[in-house]
Write an enzyme that holds these catalytic residues in place. Sequence first.
Site, PDB file in Angstrom:
ATOM      1  N   CYS A  38      11.701   0.080   0.679  1.00 26.62           N
ATOM      2  CA  CYS A  38      10.762  -0.016  -0.573  1.00 26.62           C
ATOM      3  C   CYS A  38      10.171  -1.436  -0.716  1.00 26.62           C
ATOM      4  O   CYS A  38      10.933  -2.489  -0.917  1.00 26.62           O
ATOM      5  CB  CYS A  38      11.237   0.708  -1.577  1.00 26.62           C
ATOM      6  SG  CYS A  38       9.965   0.937  -3.116  1.00 26.62           S
ATOM      7  N   HIS A  78       8.964  -2.706  -3.297  1.00 27.03           N
ATOM      8  CA  HIS A  78       9.502  -3.384  -4.911  1.00 27.03           C
ATOM      9  C   HIS A  78      10.849  -3.680  -4.598  1.00 27.03           C
ATOM     10  O   HIS A  78      11.252  -4.614  -5.551  1.00 27.03           O
ATOM     11  CB  HIS A  78       9.465  -1.900  -5.880  1.00 27.03           C
ATOM     12  CG  HIS A  78       8.161  -1.564  -6.321  1.00 27.03           C
ATOM     13  ND1 HIS A  78       7.230  -0.918  -5.566  1.00 27.03           N
ATOM     14  CD2 HIS A  78       7.724  -2.104  -7.317  1.00 27.03           C
ATOM     15  CE1 HIS A  78       6.215  -0.636  -6.488  1.00 27.03           C
ATOM     16  NE2 HIS A  78       6.350  -1.313  -7.643  1.00 27.03           N
ATOM     17  N   SER A 128       0.853   1.361  -2.332  1.00 23.32           N
ATOM     18  CA  SER A 128       0.394   2.449  -3.593  1.00 23.32           C
ATOM     19  C   SER A 128       0.341   1.331  -4.835  1.00 23.32           C
ATOM     20  O   SER A 128      -0.287   1.805  -5.788  1.00 23.32           O
ATOM     21  CB  SER A 128       1.839   3.076  -3.898  1.00 23.32           C
ATOM     22  OG  SER A 128       3.036   2.324  -4.016  1.00 23.32           O
TER      23      SER A 128
END
Lengths: 273, 273
Positions: free
Chosen positions: B189, B191, B16
């Site tokens: 995730c 990140h 993303s």
Amino acid sequence: MSQEITNTAPIGVFDSGVGGLTVAREIMRQLPNENIVYFGDTARVPYGSKSKDNIIRFSRQIIRFLKTKNVKAVVIACNTASALALETVQKETDLPILGVIVPGARAAVQETRNNCIGIVGTEATIRSETYNKEIHKLNPDIKVIGKPCPLFVPLVEEGFAKHSITKEVIDIYLSEMKKTDIDTMILGCTHYPLLRSSIREYFGESVHIVNPAYETAMDLKKVLAENGMANPSEGEASYEFYVSDAAEKFTKFADSILPYDVTTTKEVNIEEY
Amino acid sequence: MSQEITNTAPIGVFDSGVGGLTVAREIMRQLPNENIVYFGDTARVPYGSKSKDNIIRFSRQIIRFLKTKNVKAVVIACNTASALALETVQKETDLPILGVIVPGARAAVQETRNNCIGIVGTEATIRSETYNKEIHKLNPDIKVIGKPCPLFVPLVEEGFAKHSITKEVIDIYLSEMKKTDIDTMILGCTHYPLLRSSIREYFGESVHIVNPAYETAMDLKKVLAENGMANPSEGEASYEFYVSDAAEKFTKFADSILPYDVTTTKEVNIEEY
């Protein structure tokens, strides 16, 4: 298409997501006769960290969608899109289009006593300096101090508006601004009114807080009257909600902040417009 | 198209936004011969709060784009897209497609001593329970405790990874999980590896932290070998970066986390694919 538009046609209101509902709420209060079609671009939220080219493209698609709903005017209830796209889409569109920045800038200029105004907003809004330009059109002597506060939107969206963490983030972002002479502060992002009480508490009574939503609804009223476009019918106004993603989550949020029951939101593939 | 694909063709990697660079970095380390085409969907980031239908639509568009670059395999370096779209796009595509969840789940199952695994991720990843399903395929007796941490992504993106605020947010989200018996925690995730040291400090040495990026690169190596698709050439690999918005900001971030100079990123209108 414009010849089909009647005075009973709805106002189109759009935002990157739920924040613009604070503007829709003001329109509902001040113009209770007007029907509203609201679009929240929840598939592409947030706008505040994205580029001018994309914000213009997104805004064009949304205006094309709103035109399929035969709106008679459009309110860009998003500071980032107002800052980056309003001028472009106004030139291309045969409908009145209002943003939130001109009304917010005017209210702040009227309010300040010492000609020193603070603005908080997204990275894109602050970087664009659109508030500064609009303020300086009205009074070039005003000192304007802008500060991007990119964590405010996720904090509001995640339900941390009243949390102590948010007070700490306010202090991190705004301690420098607190040391300046500002006597007026513009909440330059439609999410920020939901942090209003914490921001007011942080700055104290000496700083007046401007929420552009209120002024935008006043401007809309004036534009409709001037163009003979106000809705004369006094029946109950109809409100329709559309989003590009996650309609259910939007419905819950809308229901919690609007003064009437929101039961349905429709999902639209905005990339097709 | 598939007949044109050669062993020297690049690996397509997408996310993303910038988070998937932590996966690209692992592929660069473990498969130094492989060329990479990276796509970050920065116009629509974040994915974690969006619906399954839209994540599938976004993933299809990106795979169509990557195919125009003649990739020989695709790595979905995004937990949310791996959780919600992998199964669908694998059925539709004539290329090997890997996600990050199966490798992450397997590593955690191998690691746990007491059969109790924690997972942190976006709202969409945790709600999908995809990690739980993959873990239970391997061992149905394992207890899995998931927790969405939606503020972690904006905190990382705004440069607060090492800030005391982030430590407080970690405590707010994870104090319940800390009271449980987990001995293994999946950073679900892309990140979150950038918060690894703070999360490790919070849980202490008794909890093993799994970063699925490492395992995903291992799996890719295996898949390429099994299909006779590994790149035999030992020249310098080429890396290309594409985003859907704000190329310059992406270039800076990529340059700061990758072990070589990133000088250009190209912008693509992904909605055209």
